[in-house]
Design a protein around this motif. Structure first.
Motif, PDB file in Angstrom:
ATOM      1  N   GLU A 159       0.773  -1.189  -0.002  1.00 25.36           N
ATOM      2  CA  GLU A 159       0.031   0.082   0.074  1.00 25.36           C
ATOM      3  C   GLU A 159       0.834   1.310  -0.048  1.00 25.36           C
ATOM      4  OE1 GLU A 159      -3.769   1.711  -0.525  1.00 25.36           O
ATOM      5  OE2 GLU A 159      -3.366  -0.584  -0.256  1.00 25.36           O
ATOM      6  N   LEU A 160       2.016   1.310   0.780  1.00 22.04           N
ATOM      7  CA  LEU A 160       2.770   2.556   0.887  1.00 22.04           C
ATOM      8  C   LEU A 160       3.556   2.619  -0.509  1.00 22.04           C
ATOM      9  CD1 LEU A 160       4.496   2.007   4.265  1.00 22.04           C
ATOM     10  CD2 LEU A 160       2.348   3.538   3.730  1.00 22.04           C
ATOM     11  N   LEU A 161       4.040   1.745  -1.081  1.00 21.32           N
ATOM     12  CA  LEU A 161       4.510   1.441  -2.202  1.00 21.32           C
ATOM     13  C   LEU A 161       3.646   2.030  -3.279  1.00 21.32           C
ATOM     14  CD1 LEU A 161       7.058  -1.591  -2.302  1.00 21.32           C
ATOM     15  CD2 LEU A 161       7.485   0.953  -2.182  1.00 21.32           C
ATOM     16  N   MET A 162       2.570   1.678  -3.203  1.00 20.63           N
ATOM     17  CA  MET A 162       1.315   1.977  -4.422  1.00 20.63           C
ATOM     18  C   MET A 162       1.191   3.620  -4.583  1.00 20.63           C
ATOM     19  SD  MET A 162       0.646  -0.243  -6.594  1.00 20.63           S
ATOM     20  CE  MET A 162      -0.835   0.236  -6.980  1.00 20.63           C
ATOM     21  N   VAL A 163       1.106   3.998  -3.182  1.00 15.71           N
ATOM     22  CA  VAL A 163       0.776   5.496  -2.985  1.00 15.71           C
ATOM     23  C   VAL A 163       2.106   6.320  -3.496  1.00 15.71           C
ATOM     24  CG1 VAL A 163       0.564   7.266  -1.284  1.00 15.71           C
ATOM     25  CG2 VAL A 163      -0.662   5.297  -0.986  1.00 15.71           C
ATOM     26  N   ALA A 164       3.470   5.889  -3.270  1.00 13.98           N
ATOM     27  CA  ALA A 164       4.493   6.351  -3.888  1.00 13.98           C
ATOM     28  C   ALA A 164       4.581   6.251  -5.365  1.00 13.98           C
ATOM     29  CB  ALA A 164       5.905   5.759  -3.161  1.00 13.98           C
ATOM     30  N   LEU A 165       4.007   5.175  -5.834  1.00 16.84           N
ATOM     31  CA  LEU A 165       3.797   5.039  -7.374  1.00 16.84           C
ATOM     32  C   LEU A 165       3.144   6.084  -7.986  1.00 16.84           C
ATOM     33  CD1 LEU A 165       4.454   3.167  -9.770  1.00 16.84           C
ATOM     34  CD2 LEU A 165       2.490   1.847  -9.259  1.00 16.84           C
ATOM     35  N   THR A 166       1.986   6.272  -7.329  1.00 16.13           N
ATOM     36  CA  THR A 166       0.819   7.325  -7.693  1.00 16.13           C
ATOM     37  C   THR A 166       1.149   8.748  -7.748  1.00 16.13           C
ATOM     38  OG1 THR A 166      -0.672   5.526  -7.437  1.00 16.13           O
ATOM     39  CG2 THR A 166      -1.443   8.001  -7.819  1.00 16.13           C
ATOM     40  N   ILE A 167       2.049   9.246  -6.831  1.00  9.11           N
ATOM     41  CA  ILE A 167       2.371  10.480  -6.483  1.00  9.11           C
ATOM     42  C   ILE A 167       3.020  11.205  -7.622  1.00  9.11           C
ATOM     43  CG2 ILE A 167       3.726  11.991  -5.395  1.00  9.11           C
ATOM     44  CD1 ILE A 167       3.056  10.244  -2.724  1.00  9.11           C
ATOM     45  N   GLN A 168       2.788  12.267  -8.421  1.00  6.64           N
ATOM     46  CA  GLN A 168       3.148  13.078  -9.432  1.00  6.64           C
ATOM     47  C   GLN A 168       4.388  14.043  -8.710  1.00  6.64           C
ATOM     48  OE1 GLN A 168       2.558  12.180 -12.352  1.00  6.64           O
ATOM     49  NE2 GLN A 168       0.780  10.873 -12.017  1.00  6.64           N
ATOM     50  N   THR A 169       3.817  14.930  -7.757  1.00  6.85           N
ATOM     51  CA  THR A 169       4.987  15.769  -7.163  1.00  6.85           C
ATOM     52  C   THR A 169       4.949  15.699  -5.640  1.00  6.85           C
ATOM     53  OG1 THR A 169       4.171  17.430  -8.870  1.00  6.85           O
ATOM     54  CG2 THR A 169       5.046  18.334  -6.985  1.00  6.85           C
ATOM     55  N   TRP A 170       5.978  15.436  -5.369  1.00  7.70           N
ATOM     56  CA  TRP A 170       6.437  15.076  -3.842  1.00  7.70           C
ATOM     57  C   TRP A 170       6.135  16.317  -3.098  1.00  7.70           C
ATOM     58  CZ3 TRP A 170       6.634  10.570  -1.252  1.00  7.70           C
ATOM     59  CH2 TRP A 170       6.448   9.028  -2.174  1.00  7.70           C
ATOM     60  N   HIS A 171       5.512  16.255  -1.866  1.00  5.52           N
ATOM     61  CA  HIS A 171       5.461  17.252  -0.832  1.00  5.52           C
ATOM     62  C   HIS A 171       5.941  16.461   0.246  1.00  5.52           C
ATOM     63  CE1 HIS A 171       3.684  20.116   1.856  1.00  5.52           C
ATOM     64  NE2 HIS A 171       3.449  20.931   1.007  1.00  5.52           N
ATOM     65  N   TRP A 172       6.608  17.649   1.007  1.00  9.37           N
ATOM     66  CA  TRP A 172       7.539  16.896   2.416  1.00  9.37           C
ATOM     67  C   TRP A 172       6.297  16.409   3.287  1.00  9.37           C
ATOM     68  CZ3 TRP A 172       6.242  18.804   7.406  1.00  9.37           C
ATOM     69  CH2 TRP A 172       5.514  19.881   7.277  1.00  9.37           C
ATOM     70  N   LEU A 173       5.262  16.719   3.288  1.00  7.28           N
ATOM     71  CA  LEU A 173       4.087  16.277   4.188  1.00  7.28           C
ATOM     72  C   LEU A 173       3.927  14.644   3.656  1.00  7.28           C
ATOM     73  CD1 LEU A 173       1.607  19.058   5.191  1.00  7.28           C
ATOM     74  CD2 LEU A 173       3.173  18.084   6.562  1.00  7.28           C
ATOM     75  N   MET A 174       3.894  14.509   2.322  1.00 12.60           N
ATOM     76  CA  MET A 174       3.916  12.977   2.133  1.00 12.60           C
ATOM     77  C   MET A 174       5.003  12.274   2.335  1.00 12.60           C
ATOM     78  SD  MET A 174       2.727  13.815  -1.990  1.00 12.60           S
ATOM     79  CE  MET A 174       1.442  14.851  -2.649  1.00 12.60           C
TER      80      MET A 174
END
Length: 987
Positions: free
Chosen positions: A895-910
């Motif tokens: 689940e954590l990797l899938m979220v990382a796979l979807t993110i386009q622009t990383w925010h420090w809160l992510m």
């Protein structure tokens, strides 16, 4: 009172002690939905009247039945309790706010029967709908600030009852014997019919009452410059995105039923199969994520906060509604209600901005002639040369026109202290620097300001008189005999005045050309010049006058007073009497006022068009003005043809309608299909002369006929119906007040902010909510798939794979923060989204939460859930606890990797969310192993030893890579060979 009582007329007595025992409902305000006893039952009923909330309640209650129990009770009751707690707290906070606001209003004590009409500061709030009897103001009137009621910033003039205003002192009100007859209550607050009767006079006095004699509840009696602060009450709104989510949830429920039936069918419906169906329904209930609604509501709060913090669109307010992909936009008039006087047309000559000095010269010559004080304005002294006579005649015509404009209005000059001169002194000396004009229409203020600029200044006005100042400084006094206010039905206003210097009685009138053309004397230039001025984008008014003898006026006044005393059909009778004067009036002039386009209207409309949004302008302006506005705003480009549809000769001929449509009223009533079929093929549409109800009807027709999403934008009270009818409403706080913004989903301060609101925030919030809902569903489907695989392997047994703490922790502590952090994601920078509005078209071509996307995520969830569960079973150790430990840890990491796979622009809160969730899971493995082992992993000691082994680590790593790596490869290939639009812009 909230009691359901049939509205009926009422008689209120003044000075009749014997009548005071009559009982009337209490004058209290109650805006609460519940009371102390009905709050909790009411909130729970409103929650459980929806199917899915009731479904989760039944699931939780079923755990009290031993045969259906699958685990600890808190597994089902804690999530449901959390959702209900959030709802109850939100409702309680709103109820407390309503209670405190009502208590503040209801606890106010009012001991005075009269109030000064001119107050400094915040003024006096009116406690109830009242009849205005008396004021201590010498001008015999007061102003009503109604921004808290209707959102209008212009103050309303209110007049007291004439016979009570004439009383020497306020205490005399308690000595007279009188009564007020009021019509039954109705929803139209702008109309009132009543009478005031004084019985102790000889003869008895009967006086008609209208809306001008009333004070509305919750308004403020005030005058002078007072800052008004409107509150934004946004309507409850269910967006298209919410409807899409509800539809997908129903599909998931259908899948839940099908899976449960399949499991029982594979057991050949053996034994008590109906209990097995219920147990499987409970076992797979995670298919429907109970946390989905809470996540989306919290997302709206974040979107609203982000919008408010955007410095490039200051003052924007919204309720966090996710903007759907708008296809049709309905702006009202695209002007800013900032009126500038542009043209004075006398038929034979016209004066523009470059020749206003000539008008000033004519006015100056009239009032500086010696003969002015000795002769009527229409007479010429003997001995003047021909050139002088011609100039004197033109000066007289200009003077009559300017004087009519300076007298025929509802504008009141108000004097305030400027720091040097106090209010009383400024009013006494008519100080120009301290004077401001108050009126209900910005058009009238523009006209009066123009007459001041050419030399004829409005310096004073009260209930019965008007004072003008000439260029030489002389004060000209006029007595107001009658005034006929402007209405949307009559489209004109009039005033009858008596010149105190000559005794002449004159009836002045101004109005729209469509009504004034039949009132003024015949001429051959009115229609043509009105059309020419309208094509220049000017708002045109026709000004006329009629001289009356004393006998003519006395006859009119008697009939007019009698008509106003009528209780039944008063409006019709009054209109009939007034129309008897409106015949063969002398045409004086045409006035042209320009309502300038709002800032950056042209680039904003161009941006919307490039985004694939069709624009229909719905306005009440006449055809020529609307066409000119559309051209100036570039709503219609120079290369486009303009097709104009006017009233046809045969409204019953359907073939004629197909070739040339009728007027909007006929089209909307009889030929809806033909109208929509033709209009929808046009790149832009302008509907002029639209009433408020017609604007709403056009929006409704577009929704029904095309199925497209609509967004209505307006800045006035006449746009409220359209705003409320559209899928999403945007109100612009303009010169016409806040009525539109109060009724809308979003409130903006300028029309140009709409582009950024849609292109940036609308696009981002929709894509973010789509990603958030997809992951919440993905999270639920993964664990449900694993449960289905587990049950299938173990002979379709209805035994839970995970219990208690793990089930709750999976959807909250371990995965909630990373999934919710998707509300901060964005694919492109805001500057790129504004520069390339074509990106918005992606939402129009295929919505992010489409059935195709939903099906893809379902397949991904089934694939990953199956890989994780089968992998754990294939790598089976000596203890069952090993299967659970490997599968659950792999599920969290996936689940954590899938979220990382979807993110386009990383925010420090992510990043913080990902690390926080992973840390929480590791900490629970180390510090809560006894509790975890007790409820889900079997023996705690065996579990602790196992998670510290190399075997555990490599098996979890292999399973996680197999479940995620193919998706990473597919994503790379897709971006490589079929990149999305935004990737081309960011590369």
């Amino acid at each position: 009172s909230q009691r359901s009582v049939e509205p009926r007329p009422r008689t209120v007595w003044l000075g009749h002690p014997e009548k005071r025992d009559q009982r009337y409902p209490r004058n209290v305000i109650n805006n609460q939905k519940y009371n102390f006893f009905t709050f909790l039952p009411g909130v729970l009923f409103n929650q459980f009247k929806y199917f899915f909330n009731l479904y989760f309640l039944l699931l939780a209650c079923s755990q009290f039945v031993v045969e259906m129990r699958l685990g600890a009770l808190y597994t089902y009751w804690v999530p449901l309790g959390f959702v209900l707690a959030v709802t109850v707290i939100r409702e309680a906070a709103e109820e407390i706010r309503c209670y405190m606001r009502d208590k503040e209003v209801n606890s106010q004590i009012y001991s005075k029967l009269t109030a000064r009409g001119r107050l400094r500061g915040s003024g006096i709030q009116v406690p109830a709908d009242m009849i205005f009897l008396r004021t201590s103001e010498k001008n015999g009137s007061c102003f009503l600030r109604t921004d808290q009621l209707d959102g209008e910033t212009d103050w309303k003039l209110r007049l007291p009852v004439t016979c009570t205003q004439r009383l020497p002192t306020a205490s005399d009100l308690l000595q007279i014997r009188s009564y007020v007859y009021a019509e039954e209550p109705n929803i139209d607050i702008h109309n009132f019919v009543g009478t005031f009767t004084r019985e102790d006079s000889d003869p008895p006095v009967n006086e008609s009452l209208s809306i001008e004699n009333t004070l509305w509840a919750s308004t403020v009696i005030a005058s002078g410059k007072v800052e008004s602060h409107g509150k934004l009450f946004l309507r409850e709104y269910i967006g298209l995105f919410d409807l899409e989510v509800n539809c997908l949830t129903k599909i998931l429920f259908g899948a839940l039923v099908v899976v449960s039936l399949v499991m029982v069918a594979l057991q050949h419906f053996a034994g008590r199969w109906y209990l097995q169906i219920i147990r499987f329904l409970l076992l797979f209930s995670n298919i429907i994520p109970i946390s989905l609604r809470v996540n989306l509501d919290m997302g709206k709060i974040v979107y609203s906060w982000v919008i408010r913090r955007d410095s490039k669109i200051p003052g924007v307010l919204g309720n966090g509604v996710v903007f759907p992909s708008m296809v049709l936009l309905f702006p009202g008039t695209l002007t800013q209600n900032e009126m500038v006087f542009k043209r004075l047309h006398l038929g034979t000559v016209a004066y523009g901005l470059d020749s206003m000095d000539e008008v000033q010269s004519h006015i100056f010559s009239i009032y500086t002639q010696v003969q002015f004080t000795a002769f009527p304005h229409s007479l010429l002294p003997k001995g003047l040369s021909l050139a002088t006579k011609v100039r004197r005649t033109m000066s007289s015509r200009v003077h009559e026109a300017v004087k009519a404009i300076a007298l025929c209005h509802n504008v009141t000059p108000v004097y305030e202290s400027n720091g040097v001169t106090d209010q009383a002194e400024a009013e006494r000396h008519y100080e120009d620097s301290c004077r401001v004009y108050q009126a209900s229409s910005p058009d009238e203020v523009a006209l009066v300001q123009w007459t001041e600029s050419v030399g004829l200044t409005l310096v004073g006005r009260d209930q019965s008189s008007v004072q003008l100042r000439s260029p030489g400084g002389h004060i000209l006094n006029f007595t107001i005999l009658q005034i006929f206010p402007f209405t949307y039905e009559s489209k004109r206003m009039g005033i009858i005045v008596r010149d105190e210097s000559t005794g002449e009685i004159t009836f002045y009138m101004k109005g729209a050309d469509v009504v004034m053309a039949g009132i003024v004397q015949y001429n051959d230039w009115l229609e043509e010049e009105c059309g020419n001025m309208a094509r220049e984008g000017l708002r045109v008014l026709v000004v006329a006058k009629k001289s009356l003898t004393e006998e003519q006026y006395q006859d009119f006044e008697a009939r007019y007073v009698q008509a106003k005393l009528s209780v039944h059909d008063r409006s019709l009778k009054v209109a009939t009497v007034i129309e008897s004067l409106e015949m063969e009036m002398e045409l004086l002039c045409l006035t042209g006022v320009e309502d300038q386009l709002q800032t950056d209207v042209r680039p904003t409309l161009e941006t919307l068009r490039n985004a694939g949004i069709k624009v229909w302008m719905l306005t009440g302006d006449k055809l020529e003005t609307a066409t000119c506005t559309a051209k100036n705003a570039h709503l219609v480009t120079r290369t486009q043809d303009i097709h104009i549809f006017r009233l046809g000769p045969r409204p019953w001929d359907r073939r004629a309608v197909r070739s040339q449509l009728l007027s909007s009223r006929v089209c909307l009533k009889y030929y809806e299909y033909e109208f929509m079929e033709l209009a929808c093929q046009c790149p832009a549409v302008v509907c002029c002369r639209c009433a408020p109800t017609q604007k709403a009807q056009i929006v409704r027709l577009l929704q029904e006929r095309t199925g497209k999403l609509t967004c209505a934008v307006g800045d006035g009270g006449n746009d409220v119906s359209m705003i409320q009818e559209a899928d999403c409403g945007v109100g612009v706080e303009g010169k016409e007040g806040k009525q539109a913004s109060l009724a809308a989903d979003f409130s903006i301060t300028q029309f140009k902010h709409l582009g950024r609101l849609l292109m940036v925030h609308g696009r981002n919030s929709y894509k973010r909510s789509a990603a958030l809902s997809q992951f919440v569903i993905h999270r639920s489907l993964c664990i449900s798939t694993m449960q289905a695989v587990f049950s299938s392997v173990f002979y379709f047994a209805s035994v839970p794979l995970y219990q208690g703490f793990l089930i709750i922790g999976y959807s909250t502590i371990y995965t909630m923060f990373p999934v919710f952090s998707l509300v901060l994601d964005k694919d492109v920078k805001s500057e790129v989204a504004m520069l390339y509005p074509e990106l918005y078209k992606d939402l129009l071509k295929g919505r992010p939460l489409s059935y195709k996307t939903f099906l893809i995520w379902v397949l991904i969830s089934i694939y990953q859930g199956s890989i994780i569960m089968y992998g754990a079973l294939l790598l089976f150790e000596s203890e069952f606890v090993h299967i659970v430990a490997i599968s659950f840890t792999s599920l969290i990491l996936t689940e954590l990797l899938m979220v990382a796979l979807t993110i386009q622009t990383w925010h420090w809160l992510m990043i913080v969310a990902e690390l926080l969730s992973l840390s929480c899971y590791i900490a629970s493995l180390v510090f809560l192993h006894e509790f975890i082992g007790e409820v889900g992993f079997g023996r705690a000691v065996t579990y602790v030893y196992f998670i510290a082994t190399l075997s555990f680590l490599w098996k979890v790593t292999v399973i996680t890579l197999v479940s995620c790596l193919p998706l990473y490869v597919l994503k790379y290939l897709r971006r490589r060979f079929s990149p999305p639009s935004y990737s081309k812009l960011t590369s």
